[in-house]
Design an enzyme around this catalytic site. Structure first.
Site, PDB file in Angstrom:
ATOM      1  N   SER A  15      52.854  35.997  39.683  1.00  0.00           N
ATOM      2  CA  SER A  15      51.571  35.989  38.988  1.00  0.00           C
ATOM      3  C   SER A  15      51.035  37.399  38.788  1.00  0.00           C
ATOM      4  CB  SER A  15      50.548  35.168  39.783  1.00  0.00           C
ATOM      5  OG  SER A  15      49.269  35.285  39.209  1.00  0.00           O
ATOM      6  N   SER A  17      47.835  37.689  37.823  1.00  0.00           N
ATOM      7  CA  SER A  17      46.389  37.484  37.871  1.00  0.00           C
ATOM      8  C   SER A  17      45.649  38.445  38.798  1.00  0.00           C
ATOM      9  CB  SER A  17      46.075  36.029  38.255  1.00  0.00           C
ATOM     10  OG  SER A  17      46.457  35.156  37.222  1.00  0.00           O
ATOM     11  N   THR A  54      46.753  27.161  37.671  1.00  0.00           N
ATOM     12  CA  THR A  54      47.934  27.305  36.824  1.00  0.00           C
ATOM     13  C   THR A  54      48.874  26.129  37.044  1.00  0.00           C
ATOM     14  OG1 THR A  54      49.641  28.864  36.086  1.00  0.00           O
ATOM     15  CG2 THR A  54      49.281  28.699  38.472  1.00  0.00           C
ATOM     16  N   LYS A  58      46.977  21.907  36.206  1.00  0.00           N
ATOM     17  CA  LYS A  58      45.863  21.982  35.256  1.00  0.00           C
ATOM     18  C   LYS A  58      45.295  20.606  34.915  1.00  0.00           C
ATOM     19  CE  LYS A  58      47.224  26.336  33.072  1.00  0.00           C
ATOM     20  NZ  LYS A  58      47.502  27.048  31.796  1.00  0.00           N
ATOM     21  N   ASP A  95      42.359  29.081  28.239  1.00  0.00           N
ATOM     22  CA  ASP A  95      43.587  29.301  27.462  1.00  0.00           C
ATOM     23  C   ASP A  95      43.305  29.242  25.964  1.00  0.00           C
ATOM     24  OD1 ASP A  95      45.273  29.653  29.638  1.00  0.00           O
ATOM     25  OD2 ASP A  95      45.682  27.508  29.836  1.00  0.00           O
ATOM     26  N   GLY A 119      57.663  23.093  21.519  1.00  0.00           N
ATOM     27  CA  GLY A 119      57.221  22.535  22.791  1.00  0.00           C
ATOM     28  C   GLY A 119      56.055  21.581  22.623  1.00  0.00           C
ATOM     29  N   TYR A 195      55.211  35.905  28.724  1.00  0.00           N
ATOM     30  CA  TYR A 195      54.850  37.318  28.894  1.00  0.00           C
ATOM     31  C   TYR A 195      55.768  38.057  29.859  1.00  0.00           C
ATOM     32  CZ  TYR A 195      52.415  35.115  32.826  1.00  0.00           C
ATOM     33  OH  TYR A 195      52.115  34.357  33.941  1.00  0.00           O
ATOM     34  N   GLY A 216      52.919  36.884  24.928  1.00  0.00           N
ATOM     35  CA  GLY A 216      51.871  36.191  25.675  1.00  0.00           C
ATOM     36  C   GLY A 216      51.039  37.061  26.584  1.00  0.00           C
TER      37      GLY A 216
END
Length: 408
Positions: A15, A17, A54, A58, A95, A119, A195, A216
């Site tokens: 992550s 974040s 995440t 979610k 998001d 997707g 990303y 991303g």
């Protein structure tokens, strides 16, 4: 700022974040790895001020919230939970904002366009909602187990925009893609929610075709900014998103050195590694280690073809990693597949040095060939793979300083 903030998810080792939120404000941001049966208890205890959520939780968190924002209900997932003053938990989805910002930043206009979304999972639902609200003329969703699957996209080769909302191409399964862009003649934009690596094969393919494209990382940074605004009920200038992306892009990707044999890649790389506190990886050394013999011995036993095959294997593996300084062999650019392997997750620097002073010792091709002819043949390859070209200075330290200035 005092309080308990963080992220819950199943696996959070990769992550970004914490780095993002460290740039958004002076508050501690923790990672909470939870099993699914622990999520309910975590939320009911309410021992936090605000958290992000995440995959794969979610949707899991939604039944345990007291209120859910209208946009999050529309999308069907929550990635930000705020504990209100009365103790109630309210869920939001940032998001949507992140995806909208990513498309805007990438100059990808979907209004009146046919959009193909790869997707049908949670990320896809968000993307569908965004492009619908932005006025897409037609939205086509492709997935593995529907009639519109990845092997039957022929009716949609007229798509104007492609957005990948799957994990295909994500680390560690780098350089995979679901579509061949050669089939899409009308493309004006390509976006990828992945990303890591910074540039998936889909993005690299779009760049080769001069199609507007974006990865991303911008979506990740933008949704983090929006989440922080919810955390503290405050407004943060959008300019911080560019700052976050630039800093993350440098910190989490590689510095890659290319150039003629003997131009100083390893020596300069050593200086750069010392300056930035990174590990230096010399691909020639990895090849020797992998083969169990010296480079001249590899050439003698397997020829240049055998050496290049080993080199490509090494570059394919090391190129997907991050936070490295990578010194490549002089002929790495002669193998086409190395271009994507190196550019996917790094900034490539071409060190151009006067060939009259290049050493030849221990370099089979330099000894066997006219260096001026080799240089003339390879020069366009070095220039096509690199992001920046520098002229080697008189000393290693001065050459390294030129590269440091690029990133300042």
């Amino acid at each position: 700022m005092e309080g308990i903030y963080g992220l819950i998810g199943k696996k959070l080792g990769h992550s970004y974040s914490p780095q993002i939120h460290a740039m958004l404000g002076d508050y501690t941001y923790n990672l909470y790895e939870l099993e699914e049966n622990q999520v309910e208890d975590f939320l009911k205890k309410r021992e936090f001020d605000a958290i992000n959520v995440t995959i794969p939780y979610k949707k899991t968190v939604m039944p345990y919230l007291d209120e859910i924002d209208e946009d999050a209900l529309k999308i069907g997932s929550v990635n930000t939970v705020i504990k209100e003053k009365d103790g109630f938990l309210k869920g939001y989805n940032t998001d949507y904002y992140g995806c909208s910002y990513m498309l805007k930043k990438g100059k990808i206009d979907v209004a009146g366009k046919k959009v193909l979304i790869l997707g049908d999972g949670g990320a896809s639902v968000t993307v569908q909602s965004v492009v619908k609200d932005l006025g897409a003329r037609e939205i086509v969703v492709a997935s593995l187990f529907t009639e519109t699957n990845y092997d039957h996209l022929d009716p949609h080769f007229d798509s104007d925009v492609i957005i990948n909302a799957t994990p295909v191409g994500m680390y560690p399964k780098n350089l995979e893609t679901l579509v061949n862009l050669d089939n899409f003649k009308n493309l004006s934009g390509v976006a990828d929610v992945v990303y890591n690596p910074e540039r998936t094969l889909l993005i690299l393919d779009a760049q080769r075709r001069n199609i507007n494209c974006i990865s991303g990382l911008y979506m990740l940074a933008a949704q983090g900014k929006k989440a922080s605004e919810y955390f503290f009920n405050s407004k943060i200038d959008d300019g911080i998103i560019d700052t976050i992306v630039k800093k993350l892009s440098f910190e989490l990707t590689n510095i890659i050195l290319v150039g003629m044999p003997g131009c100083g890649k390893t020596s300069v790389g050593t200086e750069l590694a010392k300056h930035y506190g990174r590990k230096l990886v010399d691909t020639d050394e990895l090849i020797v280690e992998k083969a169990g013999m010296s480079i001249p011995e590899i050439f003698e036993k397997n020829g240049e073809k055998g050496f290049r095959s080993l080199e490509a294997e090494v570059i394919r593996e090391v190129g997907k990693e991050k936070e490295l300084v990578i010194a490549t062999g002089g002929g790495a650019v002669t193998t086409a597949e190395n271009f994507d392997a190196l550019r996917q997750n790094g900034t490539v620097i071409f060190i151009n040095r006067n060939i009259d002073i290049l050493p030849k010792d221990g370099r089979p091709l330099s000894l066997a060939n006219d260096l001026s002819q080799m240089y003339e043949k390879r020069l366009p390859l070095y220039r096509s793979i690199c992001h920046y070209e520098i002229q080697a200075a008189d000393t290693v330290e001065e050459t390294a300083e030129k590269i440091i200035q690029i990133f300042s």
